[in-house]
Design a protein around this motif. Structure first.
Motif, PDB file in Angstrom:
ATOM      1  N   ARG A 107      39.688  58.737  52.099  1.00  0.00           N
ATOM      2  CA  ARG A 107      39.085  59.357  53.285  1.00  0.00           C
ATOM      3  C   ARG A 107      37.997  58.482  53.885  1.00  0.00           C
ATOM      4  N   ASP A 108      37.833  57.282  53.350  1.00  0.00           N
ATOM      5  CA  ASP A 108      36.780  56.371  53.761  1.00  0.00           C
ATOM      6  C   ASP A 108      37.423  55.102  54.329  1.00  0.00           C
ATOM      7  N   LYS A 109      36.601  54.205  54.853  1.00  0.00           N
ATOM      8  CA  LYS A 109      37.103  52.926  55.366  1.00  0.00           C
ATOM      9  C   LYS A 109      36.763  51.773  54.434  1.00  0.00           C
ATOM     10  N   ASP A 110      36.084  52.061  53.338  1.00  0.00           N
ATOM     11  CA  ASP A 110      35.647  51.029  52.415  1.00  0.00           C
ATOM     12  C   ASP A 110      36.806  50.673  51.474  1.00  0.00           C
ATOM     13  N   THR A 111      37.275  49.441  51.549  1.00  0.00           N
ATOM     14  CA  THR A 111      38.431  49.021  50.743  1.00  0.00           C
ATOM     15  C   THR A 111      38.045  48.217  49.507  1.00  0.00           C
ATOM     16  N   ARG A 112      36.748  48.103  49.211  1.00  0.00           N
ATOM     17  CA  ARG A 112      36.346  47.177  48.146  1.00  0.00           C
ATOM     18  C   ARG A 112      36.947  47.528  46.788  1.00  0.00           C
ATOM     19  N   VAL A 113      36.923  48.790  46.416  1.00  0.00           N
ATOM     20  CA  VAL A 113      37.470  49.170  45.112  1.00  0.00           C
ATOM     21  C   VAL A 113      38.976  48.968  45.084  1.00  0.00           C
ATOM     22  N   SER A 119      40.768  47.020  46.965  1.00  0.00           N
ATOM     23  CA  SER A 119      41.091  45.593  47.051  1.00  0.00           C
ATOM     24  C   SER A 119      40.996  44.927  45.685  1.00  0.00           C
ATOM     25  N   SER A 120      40.034  45.362  44.883  1.00  0.00           N
ATOM     26  CA  SER A 120      39.901  44.810  43.538  1.00  0.00           C
ATOM     27  C   SER A 120      41.088  45.212  42.662  1.00  0.00           C
ATOM     28  N   LEU A 121      41.526  46.471  42.786  1.00  0.00           N
ATOM     29  CA  LEU A 121      42.722  46.895  42.056  1.00  0.00           C
ATOM     30  C   LEU A 121      43.927  46.063  42.465  1.00  0.00           C
ATOM     31  N   VAL A 122      44.112  45.860  43.765  1.00  0.00           N
ATOM     32  CA  VAL A 122      45.254  45.091  44.265  1.00  0.00           C
ATOM     33  C   VAL A 122      45.175  43.656  43.763  1.00  0.00           C
ATOM     34  N   GLU A 123      43.981  43.082  43.719  1.00  0.00           N
ATOM     35  CA  GLU A 123      43.822  41.728  43.198  1.00  0.00           C
ATOM     36  C   GLU A 123      44.221  41.659  41.724  1.00  0.00           C
ATOM     37  N   ALA A 124      43.780  42.654  40.947  1.00  0.00           N
ATOM     38  CA  ALA A 124      44.152  42.686  39.528  1.00  0.00           C
ATOM     39  C   ALA A 124      45.658  42.852  39.362  1.00  0.00           C
ATOM     40  N   ALA A 125      46.262  43.688  40.208  1.00  0.00           N
ATOM     41  CA  ALA A 125      47.710  43.890  40.153  1.00  0.00           C
ATOM     42  C   ALA A 125      48.460  42.620  40.536  1.00  0.00           C
ATOM     43  N   ALA A 131      29.606  48.367  39.982  1.00  0.00           N
ATOM     44  CA  ALA A 131      28.383  47.835  40.602  1.00  0.00           C
ATOM     45  C   ALA A 131      28.602  46.442  41.164  1.00  0.00           C
ATOM     46  N   ALA A 132      29.457  45.655  40.517  1.00  0.00           N
ATOM     47  CA  ALA A 132      29.760  44.327  41.046  1.00  0.00           C
ATOM     48  C   ALA A 132      30.519  44.415  42.362  1.00  0.00           C
ATOM     49  N   LEU A 133      31.342  45.467  42.505  1.00  0.00           N
ATOM     50  CA  LEU A 133      32.114  45.648  43.737  1.00  0.00           C
ATOM     51  C   LEU A 133      31.290  46.286  44.842  1.00  0.00           C
ATOM     52  N   VAL A 134      30.478  47.281  44.466  1.00  0.00           N
ATOM     53  CA  VAL A 134      29.672  48.043  45.434  1.00  0.00           C
ATOM     54  C   VAL A 134      28.249  48.106  44.877  1.00  0.00           C
ATOM     55  N   PRO A 135      27.430  47.098  45.124  1.00  0.00           N
ATOM     56  CA  PRO A 135      26.112  47.035  44.487  1.00  0.00           C
ATOM     57  C   PRO A 135      25.084  47.994  45.048  1.00  0.00           C
ATOM     58  N   GLU A 136      25.345  48.553  46.228  1.00  0.00           N
ATOM     59  CA  GLU A 136      24.374  49.443  46.859  1.00  0.00           C
ATOM     60  C   GLU A 136      24.743  50.905  46.636  1.00  0.00           C
ATOM     61  N   ALA A 137      23.761  51.796  46.826  1.00  0.00           N
ATOM     62  CA  ALA A 137      24.063  53.224  46.868  1.00  0.00           C
ATOM     63  C   ALA A 137      24.922  53.477  48.099  1.00  0.00           C
ATOM     64  N   ALA A 138      26.085  54.095  47.911  1.00  0.00           N
ATOM     65  CA  ALA A 138      27.046  54.260  49.002  1.00  0.00           C
ATOM     66  C   ALA A 138      27.283  55.733  49.279  1.00  0.00           C
TER      67      ALA A 138
END
Length: 236
Positions: free
Chosen positions: A212-218, A220-226, A156-163
């Motif tokens: 299959r989407d263009k949304d990189t938020r999730v 990008s968060s994994l890459v940041e943690a890595a 929810a912090a990464l994608v707060p809206e219904a997507a």
């Protein structure tokens, strides 16, 4: 510093024909590594190996993506096989469950995608619904529907809206594995994302197909943690 290295598990096909070749193949749709690259990481494919090699392999990467694919064999969560469950993918099951266990033991950031989310749940002792009716709108085709984040979760912090997300599956999480919480759901109540709520560990699974989407938020968060893990003094 170098981009973090994200390992992606592969699909395993008994026979794949391309050009003059008709051979057993380990592969992954290009959307997976393209999403990792778009999020700032470098991608490497992790074809099946001996389960005992999982910890060694995980020591060479900074994050893990467990890709989509066939049904997890219900033997791994103590259930009888439903007639609608797909044929076993024994080698892949053993390898990916070993990778997930090694990743959880080493605090390697993990993203499970579709089958990968289900495997994450099973690796932590959870179970699956072997068939759900009516959730995938168009049999045989990728469908889109909204998922609703659960407030207070990492997702929810990464994608707060219904997507609106691209989805294709007929199984879903049933009983949650140890420590996991639901972080998104569909309108019909189907679990759409799960995670470990520990802020010091990045472990998330999504039922849909972000490749299959263009949304990189999730991702990008994994890459940041890595990246954070790779740059830590101990390398962990």
């Amino acid at each position: 510093m170098p981009r973090p290295l994200i390992g992606i598990t592969t699909y395993v096909e008994e026979s794949t024909r391309y050009g003059v070749w008709d051979v057993p193949t380990s592969l992954v749709p290009s959307g997976y590594y393209e999403l990792v690259q778009a999020a700032g990481g470098s991608a490497v494919l992790l074809p099946p190996d001996e389960p005992g090699a999982a910890a060694e392999v995980l020591s060479r990467v900074d994050g893990l993506v467990v890709a989509g694919g066939p049904d997890v064999d219900p033997v791994h969560y103590g259930a009888a096989r439903d007639p609608r469950t797909g044929a076993p993918a024994t080698v892949r099951d053993q390898w990916e469950l070993a990778l997930l266990t090694a990743a959880l033991d080493s605090d390697t950031p993990v993203l499970g995608i579709c089958r990968g989310m289900q495997a994450l749940n099973v690796a932590l002792g959870g179970t699956l619904i072997q068939h759900i009716d009516g959730h995938v709108d168009t049999p045989g085709l990728m469908s889109w529907h909204p998922v609703h984040p659960v407030p207070g979760t990492r997702y929810a912090a990464l994608v707060p809206e219904a997507a609106q997300v691209p989805t294709y599956h007929h199984q879903a999480v049933d009983r949650l594995g140890r420590g996991l919480v639901v972080s998104a759901h569909a309108a019909d109540g189907t679990v759409e994302a799960i995670e470990l709520p520990d802020p010091e560990r990045w472990v998330l699974g999504v039922q849909w197909h972000p490749e299959r989407d263009k949304d990189t938020r999730v991702m990008s968060s994994l890459v940041e943690a890595a990246t954070t893990r790779a740059s830590s003094p101990a390398g962990v």
